[in-house]
Design a protein around this motif. Sequence first.
Motif, PDB file in Angstrom:
ATOM      1  N   SER A 247       0.807  -1.232   0.000  1.00 13.42           N
ATOM      2  CA  SER A 247       0.000   0.000   0.000  1.00 13.42           C
ATOM      3  C   SER A 247       0.832   1.271   0.000  1.00 13.42           C
ATOM      4  CB  SER A 247      -0.899   0.043   1.238  1.00 13.42           C
ATOM      5  OG  SER A 247      -1.555  -1.171   1.436  1.00 13.42           O
ATOM      6  N   ALA A 248       2.113   1.175   0.398  1.00 13.89           N
ATOM      7  CA  ALA A 248       2.897   2.407   0.564  1.00 13.89           C
ATOM      8  C   ALA A 248       4.263   2.270  -0.089  1.00 13.89           C
ATOM      9  CB  ALA A 248       3.080   2.693   2.057  1.00 13.89           C
ATOM     10  N   ASP A 249       4.813   3.407  -0.544  1.00 16.55           N
ATOM     11  CA  ASP A 249       6.175   3.356  -1.088  1.00 16.55           C
ATOM     12  C   ASP A 249       6.999   4.586  -0.711  1.00 16.55           C
ATOM     13  OD1 ASP A 249       4.934   5.217  -2.630  1.00 16.55           O
ATOM     14  OD2 ASP A 249       5.164   4.159  -4.545  1.00 16.55           O
ATOM     15  N   LYS A 250       6.475   5.390   0.244  1.00 14.55           N
ATOM     16  CA  LYS A 250       7.199   6.623   0.614  1.00 14.55           C
ATOM     17  C   LYS A 250       7.952   6.427   1.933  1.00 14.55           C
ATOM     18  CE  LYS A 250       4.974   9.614  -2.394  1.00 14.55           C
ATOM     19  NZ  LYS A 250       4.522   8.494  -3.211  1.00 14.55           N
ATOM     20  N   GLY A 251       9.188   6.913   1.967  1.00 19.49           N
ATOM     21  CA  GLY A 251       9.965   6.890   3.205  1.00 19.49           C
ATOM     22  C   GLY A 251      10.687   5.584   3.416  1.00 19.49           C
ATOM     23  N   ASP A 252      11.450   5.537   4.503  1.00 16.63           N
ATOM     24  CA  ASP A 252      12.226   4.332   4.824  1.00 16.63           C
ATOM     25  C   ASP A 252      12.361   4.271   6.340  1.00 16.63           C
ATOM     26  OD1 ASP A 252      13.976   2.261   5.040  1.00 16.63           O
ATOM     27  OD2 ASP A 252      15.697   3.324   4.197  1.00 16.63           O
ATOM     28  N   GLU A 253      11.748   3.292   6.942  1.00 16.31           N
ATOM     29  CA  GLU A 253      11.793   3.143   8.397  1.00 16.31           C
ATOM     30  C   GLU A 253      12.262   1.733   8.734  1.00 16.31           C
ATOM     31  OE1 GLU A 253      10.863   5.134  11.005  1.00 16.31           O
ATOM     32  OE2 GLU A 253      10.250   6.880   9.815  1.00 16.31           O
ATOM     33  N   VAL A 254      12.773   1.595   9.959  1.00 14.75           N
ATOM     34  CA  VAL A 254      13.182   0.258  10.413  1.00 14.75           C
ATOM     35  C   VAL A 254      12.104  -0.272  11.362  1.00 14.75           C
ATOM     36  CG1 VAL A 254      14.928  -1.043  11.693  1.00 14.75           C
ATOM     37  CG2 VAL A 254      15.612   0.773  10.115  1.00 14.75           C
TER      38      VAL A 254
END
Length: 385
Positions: free
Chosen positions: A319-326
């Motif tokens: 559903s999402a493709d923005k940002g980068d989190e752990v």
Amino acid sequence: MSSRGFLSKLQNVETPCYFYDMELLNKTLDVVVKESSRYGYKVHYAMKANFDPRILEAVRKAGLGADCVSGNEVKGAITAGIPASEIVFAGVAKSDKEIRYALEQNIFAFNVESGNELEVINQIAGEMGRKAHVAFRINPDVDPKTHKNISTGHADSKFGISYTEVDEVIASLDNLKNIEIVGLHFHVGSQIRDMKVFENLCNRVNVIKDWFKKSGIVLKHINLGGGLGINYDDPESELIPDFAGYFAVFKKYLDVEPGQTVHFELGRSIVAQCGELITRVLYNKKTASGTNYILVDAGMTDLIRPALYSAKHKIVNLSADKGDEVYTVGGPICESSDIFARGIHLPVTKRGDILAMLSAGAYGYAMVSHYNMRDLPGVIYSDQL
Ligand code: LLP
């Protein structure tokens, strides 16, 4: 097409559920058939990997036989239309009821795992006025270089007849009138990616075959089991495993006598990549020590491999493709081991997002449970969406 291509349709689907890419399954089966028939090899699909009726239907249509490990699997194969003459039945502790049922069906071979089991099959076959077709499962003591819980061919394993016991078992055959020896069976473990292991297996099998030959026993069939591994780390780069390379190892290293047929029992390599576990994100939370949790509606009851073997299934956010989190991804089950992945990178992920856990077609649904009184996951097929 993987679940990515079906996102709009998945919005209304109840989760957790398994998604099967039927096109990929059929393509994989085509490759298995093409590469095995190059050498006249026969593949029996290991039903324990996934006994979904649509998958069994595809396997039957492709012309594979079945490898079963319980009476119910034998029944399931027959219900799916797989001929009894293409069914092999392994298992260290087959019950009398299971043996009787398989004898009634006149299956291709019992893969017998101990001298004691051989006596029991002989006795039951005698009572039924039948002859049992038997392949000896020999433990070849080959290191499969895989996870200890899924390796089966080392010397101290409960599986197979120890190679040190072979002479004794051969000697007992004179008194076992209801047994017909049709071949040998081997299986050293699962998720094997190092082809050298299969080369070692062939070298060992060549020696063991000779012991039988010297005793005057004709072996019509040699069954090398399954075990070919898949790429869990980067599944999209290798959706269909290297069946050509796998069968070529046996062609090169296995000594086959005229008239002898060669059999395999592949499970994971055929169905793993076509299946994904689809789940929804329920909650986000951060622990005092800073771990960023995503809590999803699937749990270890739906896919137990990470909890049981520390297996890693690649997780993608559809559903999402923005940002980068752990994130650490956990499920709802009341067990601290109900964690699918720790410290993985995903786009910013929030409640309602749909995640796919890849490479879950083998030993996924087949190992589900009702623990915590959970519902079993649903199943959807790409060609019915
Ligand atoms: N033949 C025999 C006698 C077996 O025991 C097995 C798997 C197979 C064939 C098929 O092996 P495959 O081609 O799928 O590697 N639940 C574990 C795997 C257990 C495998 C048990 N035996 C997992 O999730 O990794």
